[in-house]
Design an enzyme around this catalytic site. Structure first.
Site, mmCIF file in Angstrom:
data_model
loop_
_atom_site.group_PDB
_atom_site.id
_atom_site.type_symbol
_atom_site.label_atom_id
_atom_site.label_comp_id
_atom_site.label_asym_id
_atom_site.label_seq_id
_atom_site.Cartn_x
_atom_site.Cartn_y
_atom_site.Cartn_z
ATOM 1 N N ASP A 20 7.736 -3.606 1.440
ATOM 2 C CA ASP A 20 8.349 -2.276 1.428
ATOM 3 C C ASP A 20 8.735 -1.790 2.821
ATOM 4 O OD1 ASP A 20 7.902 -2.261 -1.326
ATOM 5 O OD2 ASP A 20 5.929 -1.358 -1.087
ATOM 6 N N LYS A 23 13.474 -4.118 3.618
ATOM 7 C CA LYS A 23 14.231 -5.385 3.615
ATOM 8 C C LYS A 23 15.532 -5.235 2.820
ATOM 9 C CE LYS A 23 10.710 -7.367 1.693
ATOM 10 N NZ LYS A 23 9.705 -6.288 1.734
ATOM 11 N N GLY A 47 10.489 -4.779 -5.163
ATOM 12 C CA GLY A 47 11.366 -3.644 -5.471
ATOM 13 C C GLY A 47 12.107 -3.287 -4.204
ATOM 14 N N HIS A 48 13.412 -3.439 -4.209
ATOM 15 C CA HIS A 48 14.215 -3.231 -2.999
ATOM 16 C C HIS A 48 15.219 -2.110 -3.256
ATOM 17 C CE1 HIS A 48 13.337 -7.739 -2.079
ATOM 18 N NE2 HIS A 48 12.277 -6.975 -1.942
ATOM 19 N N GLN A 230 8.293 -9.100 -0.359
ATOM 20 C CA GLN A 230 6.945 -8.866 0.170
ATOM 21 C C GLN A 230 6.921 -8.908 1.711
ATOM 22 O OE1 GLN A 230 6.802 -11.505 -2.758
ATOM 23 N NE2 GLN A 230 7.069 -9.632 -3.893
HETATM 24 P P1 GDP Z 1 11.693 -3.377 0.643
HETATM 25 O O1 GDP Z 1 10.791 -3.768 -0.473
HETATM 26 O O2 GDP Z 1 11.283 -3.958 1.952
HETATM 27 O O3 GDP Z 1 13.147 -3.618 0.347
HETATM 28 O O4 GDP Z 1 11.534 -1.795 0.811
HETATM 29 P P2 GDP Z 1 11.572 -0.702 -0.371
HETATM 30 O O5 GDP Z 1 12.984 -0.490 -0.736
HETATM 31 O O6 GDP Z 1 10.598 -1.029 -1.443
HETATM 32 O O7 GDP Z 1 10.958 0.541 0.384
HETATM 33 C C1 GDP Z 1 11.565 1.075 1.519
HETATM 34 C C2 GDP Z 1 11.921 2.549 1.212
HETATM 35 O O8 GDP Z 1 12.292 3.212 2.410
HETATM 36 C C3 GDP Z 1 13.118 2.694 0.300
HETATM 37 O O9 GDP Z 1 12.958 3.850 -0.469
HETATM 38 C C4 GDP Z 1 14.294 2.828 1.261
HETATM 39 O O10 GDP Z 1 15.380 3.573 0.703
HETATM 40 C C5 GDP Z 1 13.654 3.607 2.365
HETATM 41 N N1 GDP Z 1 14.157 3.350 3.737
HETATM 42 C C6 GDP Z 1 14.547 2.177 4.298
HETATM 43 N N2 GDP Z 1 14.813 2.350 5.609
HETATM 44 C C7 GDP Z 1 14.598 3.661 5.883
HETATM 45 C C8 GDP Z 1 14.664 4.460 7.073
HETATM 46 O O11 GDP Z 1 14.971 3.997 8.166
HETATM 47 N N3 GDP Z 1 14.350 5.779 6.946
HETATM 48 C C9 GDP Z 1 13.976 6.339 5.754
HETATM 49 N N4 GDP Z 1 13.695 7.627 5.737
HETATM 50 N N5 GDP Z 1 13.884 5.612 4.627
HETATM 51 C C10 GDP Z 1 14.179 4.296 4.682
HETATM 52 P P1 IMO Z 2 8.633 -5.898 -1.848
HETATM 53 O O1 IMO Z 2 9.525 -7.106 -1.924
HETATM 54 C C1 IMO Z 2 4.611 -4.258 -1.705
HETATM 55 C C2 IMO Z 2 1.470 -6.561 -3.740
HETATM 56 C C3 IMO Z 2 0.766 -5.929 -4.922
HETATM 57 C C4 IMO Z 2 -0.600 -6.560 -4.824
HETATM 58 C C5 IMO Z 2 -0.269 -7.980 -4.363
HETATM 59 C C6 IMO Z 2 -0.207 -8.990 -5.491
HETATM 60 O O2 IMO Z 2 9.160 -4.710 -2.538
HETATM 61 O O3 IMO Z 2 8.214 -5.648 -0.439
HETATM 62 P P2 IMO Z 2 1.543 -9.519 -7.402
HETATM 63 O O4 IMO Z 2 2.096 -8.653 -8.482
HETATM 64 O O5 IMO Z 2 2.555 -10.101 -6.495
HETATM 65 O O6 IMO Z 2 0.587 -10.548 -7.908
HETATM 66 O O7 IMO Z 2 0.648 -8.507 -6.514
HETATM 67 O O8 IMO Z 2 0.981 -7.899 -3.725
HETATM 68 N N1 IMO Z 2 2.940 -6.644 -3.805
HETATM 69 C C7 IMO Z 2 3.776 -5.868 -3.110
HETATM 70 N N2 IMO Z 2 3.528 -4.816 -2.287
HETATM 71 N N3 IMO Z 2 5.858 -4.686 -1.872
HETATM 72 C C8 IMO Z 2 6.128 -5.763 -2.656
HETATM 73 O O9 IMO Z 2 7.342 -6.330 -2.734
HETATM 74 C C9 IMO Z 2 5.061 -6.369 -3.354
HETATM 75 N N4 IMO Z 2 4.967 -7.414 -4.221
HETATM 76 C C10 IMO Z 2 3.673 -7.574 -4.465
HETATM 77 O O10 IMO Z 2 0.702 -4.535 -4.803
HETATM 78 O O11 IMO Z 2 -1.357 -5.981 -3.785
HETATM 79 MG MG MG Z 3 9.710 -2.833 -1.998
#
Ligand code: GDP
Ligand code: IMO
Ligand code: MG
Length: 436
Positions: A20, A23, A47-48, A230
């Protein structure tokens, strides 16, 4: 690293913390100039979030390049696919007018309903050693792959071999679910068989030998972007085992997970948040206590994209990032969410851990020692809350427009990690990005 005698550029984007980090946002930022955007491990545990002109897209298995028409999206052999969830993701994107140019590897493994039931049961069984999984069936499907009775996407197109494999996989897992884990699972094999044959038919137009396609694309000089899911602390080998996921997201894993040669890589970009978040269970040395955490969590919107769980949050951890720089072999870092980290008088940065009277500069292999790790902080002066108008001004000016205290913070991290910070993210929208 070089690309040999052609013009192909291969860039890998990977998480440097606990996932999170943003990416998806950064992959989307680069994807417009790419010919291929590729997922090479993990499944819909990821979840991206990508936001363009206020339109929010939450992607799980489809690579975050899908909003552009140029790149082909590839779901590689190292991923694990829940076909039902994937079809829903495809349908939703198509409903919103996104044109899909998608290829899915024949060799990717298939998440079956009983894998999800096993995942449900494992959390209770593993107790304090559980990772707090997303319950998407990730560990059980990778386990079946290693047992070698897993089902691959191509099997869904071949009814006889599919039935033969399903009997083995179903028998093993349903026994595990009912008799070891004590979870109810009573869906008959034949119902699953028929459902999954239908999923196979629906996905058939997308299925391909993507490993061969990528090798040919590389030889033809195409631009290829890999999107890790991840983050390194969740890597099954290098992360805080057993509080990890069940795949490798290290940049080097593109060879195993997509079938492309490691000699192809030019850039490896690690994505790090300006602070740390963690969804799930594990020790977390720099975690804020709940009274301080709530403000940062709410300001940063730190609620899981996949499960909606509140994310635990804490200060930036350079011990964690030092390992990410080393193991991924990062050529550079992107720092996201610097806008969220504004308005603090002081910003503690964890430069080492202390445990049992020892100073630790590196993440220890021992879970016992890691559980005891206390952060050693160096404090940095924070910067004022940035208004939307201020951020817009900074985005026009570029790096030199950042508040001096933010530049000091960035410089300190860069020096401490000996890794350049080449991209700064100041908001979730595609355009809220500064390239240095
Ligand atoms: P990922 O799993 O690495 O793709 O990240 P996620 O999308 O799960 O979580 C990142 C969250 O931060 C999302 O809600 C993005 O929209 C948000 N985000 C990404 N970069 C920035 C930033 O520079 N500032 C803010 N405020 N939000 C951001
Ligand atoms: P993105 O790509 C954050 C965490 C789960 C748990 C562990 C194992 O959005 O960054 P799993 O379901 O993979 O067996 O869970 O990994 N986890 C994540 N945490 N972002 C993710 O993906 C994750 N994918 C798995 O919360 O601790
Ligand atoms: Mg994510």
């Amino acid at each position: 690293m070089t690309t040999g005698n052609n013009q192909s550029r291969v860039t890998v984007i990977v998480g440097a913390q606990w996932g999170d980090e943003g990416k998806g946002k950064i992959t989307d930022f680069f994807a417009g100039d790419s010919d291929y955007v590729v997922r090479y491990h993990g499944g819909n545990n990821a979840g991206h979030t990508v936001i363009v002109n206020g339109n929010i897209f939450k992607l799980h298995l489809i690579p975050s390049g899908v909003l552009y028409s140029r790149p082909v999206s590839i779901i590689g052999n190292g991923t694990v696919i829940d076909p039902d969830a994937l079809i829903k993701e495809l349908d939703e994107l198509e409903k919103r007018g996104v044109k899909l140019n998608l290829k899915i590897s024949y060799r990717a493994h298939v998440i079956m309903p009983y894998h999800i039931a096993v995942d449900e049961g494992l959390t209770g069984y593993q107790g304090a050693l559980a990772a707090g999984s997303t319950k998407r069936g990730i560990a059980p499907v990778y386990a079946d792959k290693m047992y070698r009775h897993g089902i691959r996407m191509i099997d869904l197109l071949e009814p006889e071999i599919f039935h033969e494999k399903l009997e083995k996989s179903y028998g093993f897992n349903v026994n595990l679910v009912n008799n070891v884990l004590g979870v109810e699972f009573d869906k008959p094999l034949d119902d699953i068989y028929l459902d999954y044959l239908k999923f196979g038919q629906r996905l058939q137009p997308y299925l391909a030998d993507t490993e061969l396609a990528l090798a040919q694309a590389h030889a033809a000089g195409k631009q290829i972007l890999f999107e890790g899911a991840q983050g390194l602390s969740l890597d099954v080998d290098h992360g805080i085992y057993p509080h990890t996921t069940s795949s490798n997201m290290t940049a080097g894993h593109i060879a195993a997970g997509a079938g492309i040669t490691l000699r192809s890589i030019d850039r490896i970009i690690g994505i790090a948040k300006a602070y740390v978040s963690r969804v799930g269970i594990s020790p977390f040395p720099t975690e804020l206590d709940e009274s301080e955490a709530k403000a940062l969590r709410d300001k940063g919107g730190e609620y899981g994209t996949t499960t909606g769980r509140p994310r635990r949050v804490g200060w930036l951890d350079l011990v964690q990032l030092r390992q990410a720089v080393r193991v991924h072999g990062l050529t550079e870092l992107t720092l996201t969410k610097l806008d969220v980290l504004s308005g603090f008088d002081e910003l503690p940065v964890c430069v080492a851990y202390e445990a049992r009277g020892q100073r630790l500069e590196e993440v220890p292999a021992s879970l016992d020692l890691y559980r005891e790790a206390k952060p050693v902080y160096q404090n940095y002066t924070g910067w004022e809350n940035l208004s939307v108008a201020q951020i817009n001004r900074i985005l026009k000016t570029g790096f030199t427009g950042l508040p001096q205290a933010m530049r000091n913070y960035i410089q300190f991290i860069e020096d401490a990690l000996e890794c350049p910070i080449s991209i700064i993210s100041l908001g979730p929208e595609r355009h809220q990005t500064i390239v240095r």
